[in-house]
Enzyme design. Structure first.
Site, short mmCIF file in Angstrom:
data_model
loop_
_atom_site.label_atom_id
_atom_site.label_comp_id
_atom_site.label_asym_id
_atom_site.label_seq_id
_atom_site.Cartn_x
_atom_site.Cartn_y
_atom_site.Cartn_z
N TYR A 154 43.16 44.72 41.02
CA TYR A 154 42.96 43.27 41.16
C TYR A 154 43.28 42.81 42.58
O TYR A 154 42.54 42.01 43.17
CB TYR A 154 43.86 42.56 40.15
CG TYR A 154 43.66 41.07 40.01
CD1 TYR A 154 42.59 40.55 39.29
CD2 TYR A 154 44.57 40.18 40.57
CE1 TYR A 154 42.43 39.19 39.14
CE2 TYR A 154 44.42 38.81 40.42
CZ TYR A 154 43.34 38.32 39.70
OH TYR A 154 43.18 36.96 39.55
N LYS A 158 40.67 41.02 45.09
CA LYS A 158 40.90 39.67 45.61
C LYS A 158 41.03 39.67 47.13
O LYS A 158 40.67 38.69 47.79
CB LYS A 158 42.14 39.07 44.95
CG LYS A 158 41.94 38.74 43.47
CD LYS A 158 40.72 37.86 43.24
CE LYS A 158 40.70 37.26 41.86
NZ LYS A 158 39.49 36.43 41.64
#
Length: 253
Positions: A154, A158
Site C-alpha cells: 500500500y 500510494k
C-alpha cells in the site's frame, strides 16, 4: 452551485467512504457525476440519491484494473452524461501484512487497483479533457506513502500515486488540465474499521488512539477529503497543479 452542471465528474471507488462523499459533494457543486466501483449496489444507491436531490448521476460497476471494463465504462459515461473532464482516482484496497508474510497476490492486487487502475482511468478520461481543453485530475495518495509498518504494498502504491500525479501535471498542463494528489491521514471509514478489527481493537479505541497522536486531536472524516477535492476541481484551483496535499490534522514530511 459553483460549477456548470454540464461538466461531468468521474469518481472511482465511489461505492462507500471517501469516494461516496466526494461524489455527493461534487453533485452538490453542480457536476453531473459518474460513480464507479466494484460495488454495483453502492454506486447505484449513491447515484439514485443524487438524482433524488435534482442532480444528474449514473452508477457503473467495474474493475478499474481491467482495461476493457474501464474503456467501456468511460464510453458509457460520455454517452449518458457528456464528456468527463474531472476524474477522482480514489479506488483502493488494502492487503496488509509484514513483508515476510506478504504474498505476490497481496502485492499485485494492491498495485493493480491503485496504480494500474489510476493509469487506465486517466488514459481513458484524458482524451476528453484534452479535446475540451479543460480538466481536473485528483489522485488519492496517503500518509502511508511516507512508510507504514505492515503496508509495504500500500505504501509503495500510494508513493507511486505521487509521482504519477506530478508527471500528469507536466504532460497535461498545456491542455489546461491540472493534476493534484490528496494524501489523507487517519480517516474514519470501513477500511480503517477493518484495520482495527485485524488488530483486535474496537474501532472507537482505535480512533481514540489515533486522535491522541494528531495535532487537531481528532480523526478525519470522508467530508474532510471531499472539501479539498471540491476546491481542487474548481475553476479557482486552475493554477494549482502537481501538488501533494496532506490532509492529516497536522504537518507531514
Amino acid at each position: 452551485m459553483t460549477d456548470s452542471p454540464s461538466r461531468v465528474a468521474v469518481v472511482t471507488g465511489a461505492g462507500r467512504g471517501i469516494g461516496a462523499a466526494v461524489a455527493a459533494r461534487l453533485a452538490d457543486d453542480g457536476f453531473a457525476v459518474a460513480l464507479l466501483d466494484l460495488d454495483e449496489a453502492g454506486v447505484k444507491q449513491g447515484a439514485e440519491a443524487i438524482v433524488a436531490k435534482g442532480g444528474k448521476a449514473v452508477g457503473v460497476a467495474l474493475d478499474v484494473s481491467d482495461a476493457e471494463q474501464v474503456e467501456a465504462a468511460v464510453s458509457r459515461v460520455a454517452d449518458e452524461l457528456g464528456p468527463p473532464v474531472v476524474l477522482i482516482n480514489n479506488a483502493g484496497i488494502t492487503r496488509d501484512n509484514l513483508i515476510f508474510k506478504m504474498t505476490e497476490q497481496d502485492w499485485d492486487s494492491v498495485l493493480g487497483v491503485h496504480l494500474k487502475g489510476s493509469f487506465l482511468m486517466t488514459r481513458a478520461v484524458q482524451k476528453y479533457m484534452t479535446q475540451e481543453k479543460y480538466g481536473r485530475i485528483v489522485n488519492l495518495s496517503s500518509t502511508s506513502a511516507l512508510g507504514n509498518r505492515g503496508q509495504v504494498n500500500y505504501s509503495a502504491a500510494k508513493a507511486g500515486m505521487q509521482g504519477f500525479t506530478k508527471t500528469l501535471a507536466i504532460e497535461l498542463g498545456k491542455f489546461n488540465v491540472t493534476a493534484n494528489a490528496i494524501a489523507p491521514g487517519f480517516i474514519a471509514t470501513d477500511m480503517t474499521a477493518a484495520t482495527a478489527e485485524r488488530l483486535g481493537m474496537s474501532f472507537e479505541d482505535f480512533k481514540a488512539a489515533a486522535a491522541s497522536q494528531i495535532p487537531v486531536q481528532r480523526v478525519g472524516t470522508p467530508d474532510d477529503i471531499a472539501n479539498l477535492a471540491s476546491f481542487l476541481v474548481s475553476e479557482g484551483a486552475g493554477f494549482v497543479s502537481g501538488q501533494v496535499i496532506y490532509v492529516a490534522g497536522g504537518p507531514k514530511d
